[in-house]
Design a protein around this motif. Structure first.
Motif, PDB file in Angstrom:
ATOM      1  N   GLU A 228      17.492  36.855  32.549  1.00  0.00           N
ATOM      2  CA  GLU A 228      18.779  36.174  32.426  1.00  0.00           C
ATOM      3  C   GLU A 228      19.921  37.180  32.343  1.00  0.00           C
ATOM      4  O   GLU A 228      20.977  37.002  32.964  1.00  0.00           O
ATOM      5  CB  GLU A 228      18.770  35.290  31.175  1.00  0.00           C
ATOM      6  CG  GLU A 228      19.858  34.247  31.140  1.00  0.00           C
ATOM      7  CD  GLU A 228      19.571  33.188  30.096  1.00  0.00           C
ATOM      8  OE1 GLU A 228      19.581  31.996  30.428  1.00  0.00           O
ATOM      9  OE2 GLU A 228      19.321  33.575  28.924  1.00  0.00           O
TER      10      GLU A 228
ATOM     11  N   ASP B 266      14.799  34.479  41.475  1.00  0.00           N
ATOM     12  CA  ASP B 266      15.038  33.043  41.476  1.00  0.00           C
ATOM     13  C   ASP B 266      15.990  32.736  40.342  1.00  0.00           C
ATOM     14  O   ASP B 266      15.728  33.105  39.191  1.00  0.00           O
ATOM     15  CB  ASP B 266      13.712  32.294  41.284  1.00  0.00           C
ATOM     16  CG  ASP B 266      13.837  30.800  41.548  1.00  0.00           C
ATOM     17  OD1 ASP B 266      14.755  30.180  40.974  1.00  0.00           O
ATOM     18  OD2 ASP B 266      13.029  30.258  42.314  1.00  0.00           O
ATOM     19  N   PRO B 267      17.128  32.066  40.625  1.00  0.00           N
ATOM     20  CA  PRO B 267      18.090  31.794  39.545  1.00  0.00           C
ATOM     21  C   PRO B 267      17.512  30.961  38.415  1.00  0.00           C
ATOM     22  O   PRO B 267      18.035  30.986  37.300  1.00  0.00           O
ATOM     23  CB  PRO B 267      19.233  31.061  40.270  1.00  0.00           C
ATOM     24  CG  PRO B 267      18.633  30.564  41.549  1.00  0.00           C
ATOM     25  CD  PRO B 267      17.579  31.548  41.923  1.00  0.00           C
ATOM     26  N   GLU B 268      16.455  30.209  38.710  1.00  0.00           N
ATOM     27  CA  GLU B 268      15.847  29.373  37.677  1.00  0.00           C
ATOM     28  C   GLU B 268      14.668  30.061  36.983  1.00  0.00           C
ATOM     29  O   GLU B 268      13.970  29.441  36.189  1.00  0.00           O
ATOM     30  CB  GLU B 268      15.389  28.054  38.294  1.00  0.00           C
ATOM     31  CG  GLU B 268      16.538  27.231  38.877  1.00  0.00           C
ATOM     32  CD  GLU B 268      16.067  25.912  39.444  1.00  0.00           C
ATOM     33  OE1 GLU B 268      14.862  25.609  39.325  1.00  0.00           O
ATOM     34  OE2 GLU B 268      16.898  25.183  39.998  1.00  0.00           O
ATOM     35  N   ALA B 269      14.461  31.358  37.278  1.00  0.00           N
ATOM     36  CA  ALA B 269      13.317  32.072  36.710  1.00  0.00           C
ATOM     37  C   ALA B 269      13.314  32.079  35.188  1.00  0.00           C
ATOM     38  O   ALA B 269      12.279  31.807  34.569  1.00  0.00           O
ATOM     39  CB  ALA B 269      13.262  33.496  37.254  1.00  0.00           C
TER      40      ALA B 269
ATOM     41  N   GLN C 167      14.524  29.969  33.056  1.00  0.00           N
ATOM     42  CA  GLN C 167      14.160  28.634  32.584  1.00  0.00           C
ATOM     43  C   GLN C 167      12.687  28.344  32.854  1.00  0.00           C
ATOM     44  O   GLN C 167      11.983  27.760  32.007  1.00  0.00           O
ATOM     45  CB  GLN C 167      15.038  27.593  33.272  1.00  0.00           C
ATOM     46  CG  GLN C 167      14.731  26.155  32.870  1.00  0.00           C
ATOM     47  CD  GLN C 167      15.618  25.155  33.609  1.00  0.00           C
ATOM     48  OE1 GLN C 167      16.587  25.535  34.266  1.00  0.00           O
ATOM     49  NE2 GLN C 167      15.276  23.882  33.522  1.00  0.00           N
ATOM     50  N   ALA C 168      12.215  28.757  34.020  1.00  0.00           N
ATOM     51  CA  ALA C 168      10.808  28.532  34.367  1.00  0.00           C
ATOM     52  C   ALA C 168       9.887  29.254  33.398  1.00  0.00           C
ATOM     53  O   ALA C 168       8.885  28.698  32.932  1.00  0.00           O
ATOM     54  CB  ALA C 168      10.552  28.997  35.798  1.00  0.00           C
TER      55      ALA C 168
ATOM     56  N   HIS D 205       6.155  25.749  38.308  1.00  0.00           N
ATOM     57  CA  HIS D 205       7.388  26.517  38.128  1.00  0.00           C
ATOM     58  C   HIS D 205       7.378  27.748  39.021  1.00  0.00           C
ATOM     59  O   HIS D 205       6.391  28.490  39.069  1.00  0.00           O
ATOM     60  CB  HIS D 205       7.541  26.942  36.664  1.00  0.00           C
ATOM     61  CG  HIS D 205       7.445  25.803  35.703  1.00  0.00           C
ATOM     62  ND1 HIS D 205       8.515  25.008  35.377  1.00  0.00           N
ATOM     63  CD2 HIS D 205       6.382  25.305  35.009  1.00  0.00           C
ATOM     64  CE1 HIS D 205       8.138  24.077  34.513  1.00  0.00           C
ATOM     65  NE2 HIS D 205       6.833  24.238  34.274  1.00  0.00           N
TER      66      HIS D 205
END
Length: 528
Positions: free
Chosen positions: A241, A250-253, A255-256, A374
């Motif tokens: 982050e 991955d921008p959602e990494a 959170q994943a 994810h």
């Protein structure tokens, strides 16, 4: 000893990149002086790199980062065009497959690197050298060193299978030229050696080929208790982050990764390149069958590549119960990543076989199952262990021959049960690990590629997850014994010693290639 290594690619991400970074680190730790030619754009970020060499107006300039200088990383000026084996994107470079390059472009690439090798060799006078990949590392050393320094060649599977085999008439001469002067040739598996001999067809090559796989950094890859693994995963999410991956991320990494809790969940992971030949589609298709039996299971997919969007579409289609779209993805195959159209036969066979109550149950489980899949994007190799140590199992479902099962070895060192397709270098690693697993669990290590691959993956994951849930003490013992064997078997110091021996032509102490099914026969079996 002064050692020149030509790699020509990055030092992070894929298997050969990690191999060269870890080899250079190990050699410096052993007191050797390493001179590593690569295309890593920021080599100073690596702790083992003490100086960086670049070419300004055709002249080599070296900048010292710290003293003493044990490892110098050189970045040859190749004009921004980086030939690759599989289509991909690289930060700061135009990456194009060898097959798409003109003769002039290939020769310019070789000439630029050979000139860089000559400059480095003249400046440091290496004792031995190592070339990586069948093309173009060996021919670059052959032309750059001109017989003045002995060198070994390390064969990684991608150049052999994705470039030389499909266009042997064009690229085999480069391979033969590079191999002709090599003191020793190193293959990570019997399958790779057999394939090399078949494709190159060079007299005397088998006699110079020896078996030497990659190593595992057991200071990073080792088992951890679930609570510690969870805390380290959270720290990894915070790092991603604060400092997102520039490429392949991955921008959602974050959170994943935060979604995965090894105290609460039964985590299964895939770590590797997201290309069609890695077979991730089979694992995603199997996931509803897994979650139907193990509702606490969570699938983590770490990696980057041209097939990522297709995998996301597949997961979305299955979650929506849209089997028709999933079937279209299966029929398009590599076309989804920019390659030629060609059906993913094993995925198609599974989807076509769904019917009646089995289909209804699958569709009922799929929405929740896909919520528990994810995508974590690219994770630095130093951090891959955080995910593996949090995983009950790591799956390697490749549908294309693999030179070695590095991910399997790393997973085993972390105490995570590896499950791999039973072929090529993967099967050879599996066979090495199998004796340390209780007889009733040995079948858990592999599955057969074929029409039944998806349900077999699911069944074996379900069996292992049930075993770990219902018999934690017994499963913990299995994982501990597996980790102990793997950590003892795959050590980098032994690999480094083997590389130096091969470069000097001291082949008598290195393992011969064992007999077994030939690569040609295995490839025919896989494609049947």
């Amino acid at each position: 000893m002064r050692i020149l290594i030509f790699h020509g690619y990055l030092l992070r991400g894929t298997g050969s990149n990690i191999y060269n970074a870890e080899l250079a680190r190990t050699l410096t730790e052993q007191g050797h002086e390493v001179h590593l030619l690569c295309q890593e754009q920021n080599p100073a970020q690596f702790g083992f790199v003490d100086a960086v060499g670049r070419w300004r107006d055709g002249r080599l300039e070296v900048t010292t980062i710290r003293e003493p200088v044990r490892c110098t990383a050189y970045v040859p000026d190749i004009g921004g065009l980086l030939p690759v084996y599989v289509a991909d994107r690289y930060e700061g470079l135009q990456a194009r497959p060898f097959s798409e390059l003109s003769v002039a472009e290939v020769e310019r690439y070789i000439a630029a690197n050979a000139a860089a090798v000559r400059d480095v060799a003249a400046a440091v006078r290496p004792d031995v050298a190592l070339a990586n990949h069948l093309v173009m590392g060996p021919v670059i050393l052959a032309r750059g060193l001109a017989g003045r320094v002995p060198y070994a060649v390390k064969i990684h599977g991608s150049a052999l299978e994705y470039t030389v085999r499909p266009e042997a008439g064009r690229f085999r001469p480069y391979a033969r030229e590079g191999l002709a002067g090599a003191s020793g040739v190193l293959a990570g598996s019997r399958h790779t050696a057999e394939s090399l001999w078949e494709v190159v067809g060079m007299p005397g090559l088998p006699e110079r080929t020896r078996l030497l796989g990659p190593g595992v950094d057991t200071t990073r890859f080792h088992a951890r208790p679930p609570a510690e693994a969870r805390d380290r995963l959270r720290q990894l999410a915070a790092r991603l982050e604060a400092d997102p991956a520039v490429w392949g991320g991955d921008p959602e990494a974050p959170q994943a990764i935060r979604a995965a809790d090894p105290v609460r969940d039964q985590i299964v992971s895939f770590v590797g390149k997201l290309i069609a030949s890695k077979g991730v589609d089979l694992l995603i298709a199997a996931w509803p069958l897994v979650v139907d039996q193990a509702p606490d299971a969570r699938l983590m997919i770490a990696g980057f590549g041209a097939y990522r969007d297709a995998l996301l579409k597949l997961a979305h289609a299955l979650g929506e119960g849209d089997l028709a779209t999933a079937r279209v993805i299966a029929s398009r195959g590599r076309e989804e990543e920019g390659g030629p159209a060609g059906e993913l036969h094993f995925l198609a066979a599974f989807l076509d076989g769904l019917a009646g109550p089995e289909k209804d149950r699958y569709l009922a489980a799929a929405p929740e199952a896909m919520q528990r899949v994810h995508f974590a994007g690219r994770i630095e190799h130093d951090d891959v262990s955080e995910l593996m140590c949090a995983s009950e199992a790591v799956v390697v479902p490749s549908t294309f021959p693999e030179a070695f099962g590095m991910v399997l070895a790393e997973a085993a060192c972390c105490g995570s049960m590896p499950l791999a397709a039973s072929h090529s270098g993967l099967a050879e690693v599996t066979e090495l690990l199998r004796p340390e697993v209780a007889p009733q669990l040995r079948s858990q290590l592999s599955f057969e590629l074929g029409p039944g691959a998806v349900p077999e993956i699911a069944a074996k994951l379900c069996r292992w997850l049930a075993f770990t849930a219902n018999r934690p003490s017994a499963s913990g013992q299995v994982r501990a014994e597996l980790a102990e064997l793997a950590c003892a078997e795959f050590g980098w110091p032994e690999v480094a010693a083997g590389v130096l021996a091969a470069a000097q032509g001291h082949l008598e102490g290195l393992p011969l290639i064992p007999s077994g099914e030939t690569a040609a026969a295995e490839r025919a079996r896989l494609s049947a």
